[in-house]
Scaffold this active site. Structure first.
Site, PDB file in Angstrom:
ATOM      1  N   LEU A   1       0.856  -1.183   0.000  1.00 56.71           N
ATOM      2  CA  LEU A   1       0.000   0.000   0.000  1.00 56.71           C
ATOM      3  C   LEU A   1       0.894   1.235   0.000  1.00 56.71           C
ATOM      4  CD1 LEU A   1      -2.668  -1.056   2.665  1.00 56.71           C
ATOM      5  CD2 LEU A   1      -2.906  -1.099   0.156  1.00 56.71           C
ATOM      6  N   SER A   2       0.289   2.393  -0.246  1.00 57.01           N
ATOM      7  CA  SER A   2       1.130   3.593  -0.287  1.00 57.01           C
ATOM      8  C   SER A   2       1.809   3.845   1.052  1.00 57.01           C
ATOM      9  CB  SER A   2       0.312   4.813  -0.712  1.00 57.01           C
ATOM     10  OG  SER A   2      -0.764   5.053   0.173  1.00 57.01           O
ATOM     11  N   GLU A   3       1.156   3.471   2.167  1.00 51.22           N
ATOM     12  CA  GLU A   3       1.796   3.624   3.464  1.00 51.22           C
ATOM     13  C   GLU A   3       1.419   2.475   4.401  1.00 51.22           C
ATOM     14  OE1 GLU A   3       3.993   5.872   4.175  1.00 51.22           O
ATOM     15  OE2 GLU A   3       3.646   7.423   2.664  1.00 51.22           O
ATOM     16  N   THR A   4       2.394   2.030   5.162  1.00 53.36           N
ATOM     17  CA  THR A   4       2.186   1.160   6.307  1.00 53.36           C
ATOM     18  C   THR A   4       2.711   1.893   7.529  1.00 53.36           C
ATOM     19  OG1 THR A   4       2.389  -0.863   4.996  1.00 53.36           O
ATOM     20  CG2 THR A   4       2.744  -1.054   7.367  1.00 53.36           C
TER      21      THR A   4
ATOM     22  N   CYS B   1       3.041  11.430   7.126  1.00 55.69           N
ATOM     23  CA  CYS B   1       1.945  10.839   6.353  1.00 55.69           C
ATOM     24  C   CYS B   1       0.637  11.125   7.076  1.00 55.69           C
ATOM     25  CB  CYS B   1       2.155   9.333   6.186  1.00 55.69           C
ATOM     26  SG  CYS B   1       0.752   8.525   5.363  1.00 55.69           S
TER      27      CYS B   1
END
Length: 267
Positions: free
Chosen positions: A46-49, A73
């Protein structure tokens, strides 16, 4: 060695299922090795974890894209706060400590509000390659954490098919393309192939630069915004001195565990 890490996937800035920006949230008892957290983020893709560790009543948060750690983020912070609030957090406010300083998330009815520092962008000359990257000539450019390209109208933002190879060569963490909106105050899209995100669905941190720009241009401190990715997302924004307040809803999607039964991964 057996180790199972709880993980939840949620969508931030979403008003319905399959909207907003998905983020994975991993609650840890202690930090894992950086290389392992990066490997987990790459595997989740995903774009961020976000990884969160509680210490002395405060929560330390770090964010990883599939290819690198980032310093700020928004959507994954909103998602992490949602997960903590769902665990019967008694307060209506959660404080995170991060590489960008103190970040606060407040619970307000069905929505959650980020309280983030401004990231001001300054006017700059259009960098070489910007027209090739976008296929259009921006009306103006600004550079801060990200490169901002202001274009003529919402339909231009919506219709972009950028050359991501050229975008990756531009200055800044990523490229924000923005215009005044038809039904909201402003719209945007965000491209960051240089950090492993071709297009981010909804980018809270980009609005740390967009809010002061549009507040000055439109002459008001409270604004409604929409990010025009395929998933789309809605953000209610407020300029508050040197901070921005960004409100959105979070939709849960799945709960599970990451299996780290291979001892070599955690050594």
């Amino acid at each position: 060695m057996n180790q199972a890490i709880p993980i939840q996937q949620v969508a931030a800035f979403a008003n319905a299922p399959f909207e907003g920006n998905p983020a994975a949230i991993c609650m840890l008892d202690a930090w894992l090795p950086d290389a392992l957290m990066q490997a987990i983020a790459a595997e989740i893709n995903l774009s961020e974890t976000a990884f969160v560790v509680e210490a002395d009543g405060c929560y330390r948060i770090r964010w990883f894209t599939p290819s690198c750690e980032v310093d700020l983020c928004g959507h994954a912070t909103l998602g992490a706060a949602y997960v903590l609030f769902q665990q019967d957090h008694e307060s209506d406010q959660i404080q995170f400590d991060s590489n960008s300083g103190e970040l606060v998330v407040e619970r307000q009815g069905e929505g959650l509000t980020l309280n983030f520092p401004i990231q001001r962008a300054k006017p700059c000359d259009p960098p070489e390659g910007i027209r090739n990257a976008l296929g259009v000539t921006p009306l103006a450019c600004l550079l801060g954490e990200d490169l901002i390209a202001v274009v003529a109208d919402e339909s231009t933002v919506q219709g972009l098919t950028p050359d991501l190879g050229v975008v990756a060569s531009l200055p800044g963490r990523g490229l924000i393309v923005t215009a005044q909106g038809h039904e909201v105050d402003f719209v945007s899209r965000f491209f960051a192939p240089g950090i492993g995100i071709d297009e981010d669905p909804v980018t809270g941190s980009a609005h740390c630069s967009l809010i002061p720009y549009w507040a000055e241009r439109l002459g008001r401190s409270t604004l409604d915004a929409r990010q025009l990715s395929k998933r789309r997302g809605s953000l209610h924004c407020q300029l508050a001195g040197e901070r921005v307040r960004i409100t959105g809803e979070v939709m849960p999607f799945l709960n599970g565990f990451i299996d780290l039964s291979d001892a070599s991964l955690t050594s």
